[in-house]
Write an enzyme that holds these catalytic residues in place. Structure first.
Site, PDB file in Angstrom:
ATOM      1  N   ASP A 187     159.757   6.737 -23.458  1.00 47.39           N
ATOM      2  CA  ASP A 187     158.704   5.777 -23.149  1.00 47.39           C
ATOM      3  C   ASP A 187     158.578   5.704 -21.627  1.00 47.39           C
ATOM      4  O   ASP A 187     159.453   6.159 -20.893  1.00 47.39           O
ATOM      5  CB  ASP A 187     159.077   4.412 -23.734  1.00 47.39           C
ATOM      6  CG  ASP A 187     158.042   3.348 -23.432  1.00 47.39           C
ATOM      7  OD1 ASP A 187     156.849   3.674 -23.450  1.00 47.39           O
ATOM      8  OD2 ASP A 187     158.441   2.210 -23.153  1.00 47.39           O
TER       9      ASP A 187
ATOM     10  N   THR B 128     156.863   2.670 -19.628  1.00 49.20           N
ATOM     11  CA  THR B 128     157.000   1.321 -19.093  1.00 49.20           C
ATOM     12  C   THR B 128     158.322   0.708 -19.533  1.00 49.20           C
ATOM     13  O   THR B 128     158.582   0.584 -20.725  1.00 49.20           O
ATOM     14  CB  THR B 128     155.838   0.438 -19.558  1.00 49.20           C
ATOM     15  OG1 THR B 128     154.614   1.054 -19.186  1.00 49.20           O
ATOM     16  CG2 THR B 128     155.931  -0.934 -18.938  1.00 49.20           C
TER      17      THR B 128
END
Length: 1379
Positions: free
Chosen positions: A418, A420
């Site tokens: 991922d 963020t």
């Protein structure tokens, strides 16, 4: 209350909307079969009515056993394991006296030990589950019973009861909020146990029940709730309240879920809707998917092969028994008759077969499985104890949440991350903004001085002291009363869902659902527009020192489809205005046409912000007349009360009012990279690990973060953008990308690849994939290609591509690429790229990408994330890693490993993962070797004992061999062994590649081990047999008796396997010494005890070897026999290893040799002198703005919701990059790359061009090849030895001198490399040459070989001393330096 990962499956039915599987035994009592629950009906204060539906009680049971059921249930579960059942079968055979020549305890002792250890572990786990259950079930709650509040345990709460909650209490069940002590039926909750978010959320009761605050009024409440059945959707609830002939719509805003905590609210009352296992908390606590390692799967296969081999040996010996009994045994019938059941030679052979199955069963010892689990447990503790993976900022240590996957950490080829909160900090700061066409936040000082941080305190006493902003022009604009600027910050102070808590006068604490919202509201606060408080109908702010209360008419909330939120407020003057903020892609198209010029300027600003990697939002407003508001309000109320398609109706109503808005400007929020992310990605890339970023952010933001973290670099040949909206367009873009790769590679290599010619044209003329007959058809309708290009002749083309490529694909394009007929095409293109970024993806798409790679590539995958939207990806990958960051603990709860910073991933993989794989492989190789050496002696003895199933050894030796004499040394090696220290593992990432290729333990290595074991068994049988057949004692008594032979063979076996483990151990600790020499001493001690007169007098029928230990081991010929057997077994091993080091040293061998050379040079040179070649090469990092191309902003909320309406760009873009110039070479990296290509050809999919990530130095001062960590072998060739090195005084001052060679273009500046703690020293701006290579010198090769053989023979003396500077938990806890 904690969410348990291992709750039994029976508690968690799979729930679909309006459908649920039936559950059994939830209340610990027998119940009649009930139909599937389609909807739930609950009547308040009416237990009789509710009990007829047989709803679950509020009692939870996560335990599996009780005192009565533990033993039978646990044993039943354990015997589900094939190995345990196999040994139980052997035990039954041993109880049959006609076929057993071994006592029953030789099997029951190790079996009972294994079952006991497992039972104790299961009982301990279940005890803690019972303890947790009792703690939760016995909590007290106040229940309204017969008009009065009574204290009741949670377990006795029932559906339909009304409960009173007080401040800071846990919510006992899923409740419908009826009333609250706060005005307007409001209450505040904290949902940390549900989603990990610590910020407060607001809930509100239905208006008709808000005034029922008195128990007397609530006792008369008899409303009925009809709602959806139990499910696991935390953010959704749909139901209707029927009371007094009226119905009221219920949503998630009216619900208090179990696991929440009531905050800042004196008291509230709620109606129990779901209880116990039906609550959403428990519905989300199902078992995670059981994961097994590739070594586990291989072991299962090998055990089956061994069992087949065992049967073959039994058949051979049974046939031999039949022949011997028929030809020879029949002649001895007069004085050696068959036992009563046996009446012919065939029956004798049948019994002999089973007897040999029993005797030879130790080729698959039960202790193997116990030892594997103990080793894995030790590796998990080392991860937990590693201080270099401890984050002091958040006081979080690394945690191995599973013990079954440690060795697979050393085999990872693909990392799915991922963005963020994983690569970035997810701590937002207001950085720049655009207001009415004027940009703020850009600080350009021609003198280059540090800009001064603005002090807001004199201007605004309510300002947040931690807020940072440097552009005083914006503050001046606010002070002079610019209308646009005031309206801009007014919007930020009103359009949000933040909760405010004022601890004291002026001390505000904001609780935001996302860090983005918190940053925006804080910015408005500092610039004079302070959000103070809210009620369901009002928002109170302080604007430029003046308190203003707005009437809140409506909140048009954010979701992943709308990508925007709006509020409609009425100011004190009575004017109604809509404020909206959202993604520029959706908000700009809803503006009034008069905004065209301003929109163009603001779009340019958005592009600039996105180029800097900032997260952006556009802001707009619209004035509404009373008539417009009344008309829309009526349509909104109709949509809100709709019972069917409510969400769609609301979305249509929202869209209707959010039109013809006036643009105010845009915001830009910075989400900084975590510490060490670029260095970590660079080092992992050198280890041939492919990193894919799967993010919900927009393309431009994700791409710019890719450049910032150096996934994308200026040296990449090309970056391909896939953004098609149809299947055909995506297919064409993927084809063009592959064609471009091949053409560029062919041009780069000067057309050397013969097979390239004409293939691309032939391949890309059509679909390129075999299509099903009669299905679909192509647009042209002509002949379709029947060959799969991936599996056909040009299979190796994508593998041999030279050049570094990257792929960026949007969510809508990815949806098409993941379709069944497009999967292979997508995988072939993406896996030929060094980096892949998937933008605007949903949580489901993240999991689908992982599954596609698992399906098409024979590779181990790892997924890392920090939020609830990463859970599906984490569970899908072979290994899931959770980052304990700002988005809660959902990812951590679903993960296999967790820590606080992404940079710890390189240590988890390159150190702990590589060591775990190495240790497990060495353990298995040695374990199978020692057991074949032990067991096969029985096979050879069978040919000399008339195939009578007579054992060679004493039965007590057979029992103790695997659990006492040889278990501890191999356990110590499996737990503590290292080939190189942890710092060297980080400096030489290529050391990781053998695990990816599974080189250390595979079928070939297994056959080598058992071949060595069989050879050892031959020596151990025939050498004593030959030597003792004619030997005599000094008194003339012959030594050729069974007991003397058994003692001699057993002693030689224990010594041989002990010497072998000494040679195999590469890292000696005190524990290794104690276990190895202690096991030898224990063998002699136990043997003398078992052969003593004392035990013989007590148990004369059990101990037949009385006195033989002393008499045998006092004979010189016996020790000569043992010494000869040991020499014949060990000398070939030493010779083979000597030749292997001489002719084909591994990279780890070379690294160990350089370590020895370093130490010698330090002793010789000391601090007085020495020199080194050093070439400085640095490449200044270019600004992101230097890259051309139009970019949009990244929507600040996209990471929470993911896939929505996406960017529409139809062209591939050629992007340039900025750093990592040193990590690109185009040559083959030796034998590892050859094996990799063979592997990839066999998988029928083009591999990831491992040669691309195997760079070598492009320029070095002088002509001496340096020691490079970016090559699979030292100095570029595996056969190239290293003889000497020259060390500078500066290097002498370092505990671990840098040995990873960089090229003239450095990865980062010196200050960055120096500041990066824990990262590999490979990331440096200096070229540190630590060794000089003698071009064709034979002496250096012999020096290398001799040094390593010396190290193997006296390993604990030379290897332990090298770990003095190592900070690993193993070395710090158990290693002891010896001279």
């Amino acid at each position: 209350m904690t969410v348990l990962k291992d709750i039994p499956e029976k508690w968690f039915p799979v729930v679909l909307p309006l459908h649920r599987k039936k559950k059994k035994g939830l209340e610990g009592r027998k119940s009649k079969k009930k139909p599937t629950e389609e909807e739930r009906k609950v009547k308040a204060n009416d237990r009789e009515y509710n009990e007829k539906f047989q709803y679950a009680s509020n009692c939870i049971m996560t335990s599996k056993y009780n005192i009565i059921t533990f033993l039978p249930v646990n044993l039943f579960e354990q015997f589900q394991e094939v190995a345990n059942t196999y040994f139980l079968f052997l035990l039954i055979l041993q109880l049959i006296p006609q076929i057993s020549s071994l006592s029953w305890f030789t099997t029951i002792v190790p079996l009972a030990l294994v079952l006991s250890i497992t039972a104790v572990k299961d009982a301990t786990d279940d005890y803690f589950r019972h303890k947790s259950d009792n703690q939760v079930n016995n909590r007290q709650s106040q229940v309204l019973i017969r008009g009065s509040l009574q204290n009741e345990k949670w377990m006795y709460v029932r559906v339909g009861d009304i409960i009173k909650l007080e401040n800071n209490q846990f919510v006992a069940a899923d409740l419908l909020l009826l009333s609250s002590s706060e005005p307007h039926g409001l209450c505040y909750i904290e949902t940390a146990e549900l989603d990990g978010e610590t910020n407060m959320k607001v809930r509100q009761s239905v208006s008709v029940t808000a005034e029922l605050g008195d128990p007397n009024n609530l006792a008369s409440f008899d409303g009925e709730v009809v709602c959806e059945p139990p499910n696991n959707k935390l953010d959704r609830f749909c139901g209707t309240l029927y009371w007094r002939d009226k119905k009221y719509t219920l949503t998630n805003q009216n619900m208090l879920l179990r696991g929440c905590v009531l905050r800042n609210t004196e008291a509230c009352y709620g109606l129990v809707i779901f209880a116990g296992p039906d609550t959403k908390l428990m519905q989300n606590s199902g078992r995670t998917k059981f994961k097994r390692t590739s070594i586990d799967r291989l072991m299962n296969t090998l055990v089956l092969w061994i069992f087949g081999f065992l049967v073959c040996m039994g058949v051979i010996l049974a046939v031999g028994n039949a022949v011997w009994e028929r030809e020879v045994g029949s002649l001895f019938q007069s004085y050696l008759p068959w036992d009563p059941p046996v009446d012919n030679f065939l029956f004798s052979a049948f019994l002999s077969f089973w007897s040999y199955i029993i005797i030879l069963n130790t080729v698959v010892p039960i202790s193997l499985y116990v030892s594997v689990e103990v080793i894995r447990l030790g590796h998990s503790y080392f991860i937990n104890w590693d201080q270099q993976m401890f984050c002091s900022q958040c006081n979080t240590a690394a945690e191995a949440r599973t013990t079954t996957l440690n060795e697979e950490l050393g085999q990872v080829e693909y990392i799915f991350s991922d963005k963020t909160g994983t690569l970035t900090q997810n701590i937002m700061s207001f950085n720049k903004c655009s207001i009415n066409g004027q940009t703020y936040g850009e600080i350009t000082d021609p003198l280059g001085t540090q800009p001064k941080r603005l002090d807001f305190t004199p201007f605004n006493p309510l300002a947040d002291p931690d807020f940072c902003f440097y552009d005083d022009k914006l503050l001046e604009s606010v002070k002079v009363g610019d209308l646009h600027t005031h309206e801009f910050f007014r919007l930020l102070s009103l359009c949000h869902t933040v909760m405010s808590e004022e601890k004291s006068e002026g001390e505000l604490v904001y609780k935001a659902q996302s860090p983005d919202e918190g940053a925006l509201v804080t910015a408005a606060r500092n610039f004079g527009f302070v959000f103070r408080s809210r009620t369901p109908a009002t928002i109170t702010t302080t604007e430029m020192g003046r308190t203003v209360t707005y009437s809140l008419l409506a909140i048009l909330d954010f979701n992943n489809i709308r990508k925007r939120m709006s509020v409609i407020v009425r100011n004190p003057e009575g004017r109604i205005r809509l404020y909206c903020k959202g993604a520029d892609t959706v908000l700009l198209e809803r503006l009034h046409p008069c905004n065209q010029e301003l929109m163009s300027i603001t779009s340019d600003h958005l592009n600039e912000y996105a180029a800097d990697g900032l997260r952006t939002l556009a802001l707009a407003y619209r004035d509404l007349s009373e008539d417009e508001w009344e008309a829309w309000s009526e349509s909104y109320r109709v949509a809100d009360k709709a019972t069917d398609c409510r969400e769609d109706r609301l979305a249509a109503a929202y869209d209707k009012i959010e039109q013809d808005m006036m643009l105010l400007g845009a915001t830009a929020i910075e989400d900084k990279l975590q510490e060490g992310v670029p260095e970590t990605i660079a080092v992992l890339s050198l280890a041939n690990i492919k990193i894919w970023v799967l993010t919900g952010d927009k393309q431009e933001t994700a791409v710019n973060i890719g450049y910032s973290c150096k996934m994308l670099t200026d040296d990449m040949t090309e970056v391909f953008i896939i953004s098609g909206h149809t299947v055909q367009s995506v297919r064409q873009e993927l084809r063009r990308a592959r064609e471009r790769m091949i053409n560029l590679s062919r041009a780069r290599d000067g057309g050397k690849e013969e097979g390239m010619e004409g293939w691309a044209e032939a391949h890309f003329m059509g679909n390129g994939y075999k299509e099903e007959q009669g299905g679909g058809g192509s647009a042209g309708g002509g002949k379709q290609l029947q060959c799969n290009p991936i599996a056909s002749a040009p299979t190796h083309m994508m593998d041999n591509i030279s050049g570094e490529f990257a792929l960026v694909i949007n969510g809508h394009s990815l949806a098409h690429a993941l379709e069944a007929d497009m999967e292979t095409e997508f995988v072939s293109t993406a896996c030929a790229c060094k980096a892949v970024i998937c933008c605007r993806v949903t949580p489901l798409q993240k999991a689908q990408v992982v599954e596609v790679i698992k399906k098409h590539k024979k590779a181990v995958t790892l997924a890392v994330g920090d939020g609830a939207n990463d859970v599906s990806m984490i569970k899908s990958a072979h290994i899931g890693v959770g980052i304990s960051g700002q988005e809660g603990i959902q990812a951590v709860l679903a993960s296999d490993y967790s820590f606080a910073q992404f940079r710890f991933l390189q240590r988890l993989l390159l150190v702990h993962g590589r060591w775990s794989y190495l240790r497990m492989c060495r353990f298995l190789c040695y374990f199978f070797y020692k057991n074949f050496a032990f067991t096969m002696v029985h096979f050879w003895f069978g040919f000399f004992c008339g195939f009578s199933a007579q054992t060679v050894y004493d039965q007590y030796f057979i029992t103790l061999y695997n659990i006492v004499y040889t278990s501890l040394p191999v356990l110590a090696m499996g737990i503590f062994d290292q080939d190189v220290p942890d710092q060297r593992s980080l400096e030489y990432p290529k050391l990781y590649e053998p695990g990816q290729l599974n080189l250390l333990f595979n079928k070939r290595e297994f056959f080598i081990c058992i071949t060595q074991g069989i050879y050892t068994s031959v020596v151990l049988f025939f050498v004593p047999y030959t030597m003792l057949s004619d030997a005599t004692q000094s008194t003339g008594v012959p030594l050729a008796d069974y007991q003397t032979f058994a003692v001699t063979t057993a002693t030689a076996l224990v010594i041989v396997v002990s010497v072998q483990i000494v040679l195999d151990t590469g890292f000696w600790t005190v524990i290794n010494h104690v276990f190895v020499w202690g096991s030898l001493g224990l063998y002699f001690t136990i043997m003398f005890a078992l052969h003593s007169q004392t035990l013989f007098r007590i148990f004369p029928s059990q101990f037949h070897f009385v006195g033989y230990a002393q008499s045998t081991l006092l004979q010189p010929v016996v020790w000569l026999t043992i010494a000869l057997a040991v020499a014949i077994c060990i000398v070939p091993v030493l010779a083979f290893r000597f030749l292997k080091l001489d002719l084909k040293p591994q990279l780890s061998d070379t690294v160990r040799y350089t370590q020895l050379v370093r130490k010698k040079r330090r002793k010789l040179v000391g601090r007085s002198g020495g020199g080194a070649w050093r070439a400085a090469g640095s490449l200044s990092e270019g600004r992101l703005s230097a890259r051309g191309g139009s970019r949009r902003s990244g929507y600040a909320f996209a990471h929470q919701e993911g896939f929505g309406e996406l960017i529409t760009s139809g062209k591939n873009m050629r992007l340039s990059s900025m750093a990592l110039a040193t990590f690109a070479s185009r040559h083959s990296s030796g034998w590892i790359d050859t094996l990799r290509r063979k592997k990839n050809i066999q998988t029928h999919t083009p591999p990831c061009a491992s040669g691309e990530s195997s760079p070598v130095p492009s320029s070095v001062t002088g002509s001496v090849p340096p020691l490079s960590s970016s090559s699979s072998v030292l100095g570029g060739s595996q056969e190239t030895p290293i003889e000497e090195e020259t060390v500078t005084p500066a290097q002498n001052m370092q505990a671990e001198p840098a040995s990873c060679v960089q090229t003239s273009a450095a990865l980062a500046s010196s200050s960055e490399a120096a500041a990066s703690q824990g990262s590999a020293q490979a990331i440096s701006t200096d070229i540190s040459t630590t060794a000089a290579v003698r071009p064709h010198g034979i002496d250096s090769t012999r020096s290398l070989t001799f040094s390593l053989v010396q190290e193997a023979l006296g390993g604990w003396r030379s290897i332990t001393s090298r770990t003095g500077a190592t900070n690993s938990p193993e070395s710090s806890s158990v290693a002891r330096e010896t001279s």
